[in-house]
Design an enzyme around this catalytic site. Sequence first.
Site, PDB file in Angstrom:
ATOM      1  CG  HIS A   1      -1.989  -0.990   1.242  1.00 57.29           C
ATOM      2  ND1 HIS A   1      -2.961  -1.027   0.269  1.00 57.29           N
ATOM      3  CD2 HIS A   1      -2.290  -1.997   2.096  1.00 57.29           C
ATOM      4  CE1 HIS A   1      -3.807  -2.014   0.522  1.00 57.29           C
ATOM      5  NE2 HIS A   1      -3.422  -2.625   1.628  1.00 57.29           N
TER       6      HIS A   1
ATOM      7  CB  CYS B   1      -2.341   3.930  -3.732  1.00 55.79           C
ATOM      8  SG  CYS B   1      -3.722   2.931  -4.303  1.00 55.79           S
TER       9      CYS B   1
END
Length: 453
Positions: free
Chosen positions: A277, A320
């Site tokens: 992430h 991301c």
Amino acid sequence: MAEARAGTCPGLGPRGSTAMDRGRRMLGVWGMEQKHQEALKKNRVVLAKQLLLSELLEHLLEKDIITLEMRELIQAKVGSFSQNVEFLNLLPKRGPHAFGAFCDALRETKQGHLEELLHRTLCSFQHLLPPLGCDDDSSLPLPVCESCSPRKQLRLAVETMEHSLDNGDGPPSFQVKPCTPEFYRTHHHLAYRLQSRPRGLALVLSNVHFNGEKDLEFRSGGDVDHSSLVTLFKLLDYDVHVLHDQTAQEMHEKLQRFSQLSAHQSTDSCMVALLSHGIEGGIYGVDGKLLQLQEVFQLFDNANCPNLQNKPKMFFIQACRGDETDRGVDLRDGKEHVASPGCEESDAGKEKILKMRLPTRSDMICGYACLKGTAAMRNTKRGSWYIEALTQVFSERARDMHVADMLVKVNALIKDREGYAPGTEFHRCKEMSEYSSTLCRHLYLFPGHPPTR
């Protein structure tokens, strides 16, 4: 949700007991109902291919549906398909409540498409129409975002689906096509030297299970990305190092240790892939703390990693860089507008020096899964859109295309892909990858050439 469906289509959960007597006659008082066994049997191949067991087993262990010994027996099997088959062999023997608990666990681990598949099968046994919301292809794997902002968690929890080109178990097998002697002979003098065996060291770092205060979600499909990259880098003749589930501090320490390996001195290049992430400028450790990407690049720059001076260093970031989902726009008719070229700046004055100097950071190229401020998409069975495109292009075109041009082709594949989730905000969602480069020559990987002596 399970109770409501049980009322519409009896037998989905523990309360559906209309056929309990028959089930008991078939398997004894602790056996699973016959219609539940039939639903599992009818969908056995799909379940064996698509089940994600790691988190699901914990839910069933908590509910006493399976035992610690059973979990160990399942996990002892080699490969996710074999583990799923072992699990499907055990589940029907775990009592009349096992099916309902299994459906609950599917929903809780974001595998609701498989729960819907079982529900439809049970409805077909009853000659009932499925309820509203069951009109999508329930055998398809889910796409999810690599988004990590807590305020986005609820919005991203919507179960979405996308079309899948294959329903295989993990990454498809692939081979890297070798370059020809003629291609090597006509291109190597224009490119970075890439002749060492191995070509260089590669590091694949994959964070999948998170436990910090950020409450980051389990990265379903992350294991597919990891396996694909390890296979690709090995086929490209790199000595691959792997890291799993590292805290931010561990990532920094181990990346630093990797950058200082003496083997870099005798090899011609380096690769680093970071899968986690993230937000713009950083990736998360499993403890929910951030490692800044600038710190990573600094570890490999000309000042801190002299063994890699003047050698190409490749970075691939699957994370991301924000939490906005790219909704895309409709293509306007007519030719696309071409931006005007920018003005060139004048050359800076040159100072006579006695010793050649290098900029602090050079000879690097970094591929990003998405643009600044946006979320990267990941398929829960096929892995991330970006890594899937990367492995496809590199395995097919490393033989005759340099890395920067291959990343352009990756961009083209990502540009053409879109999510499929009718009725949700993720229907037709988009992603756009990009890369940045300080390479000073063409970077050809020259797979298979010169041949090993």
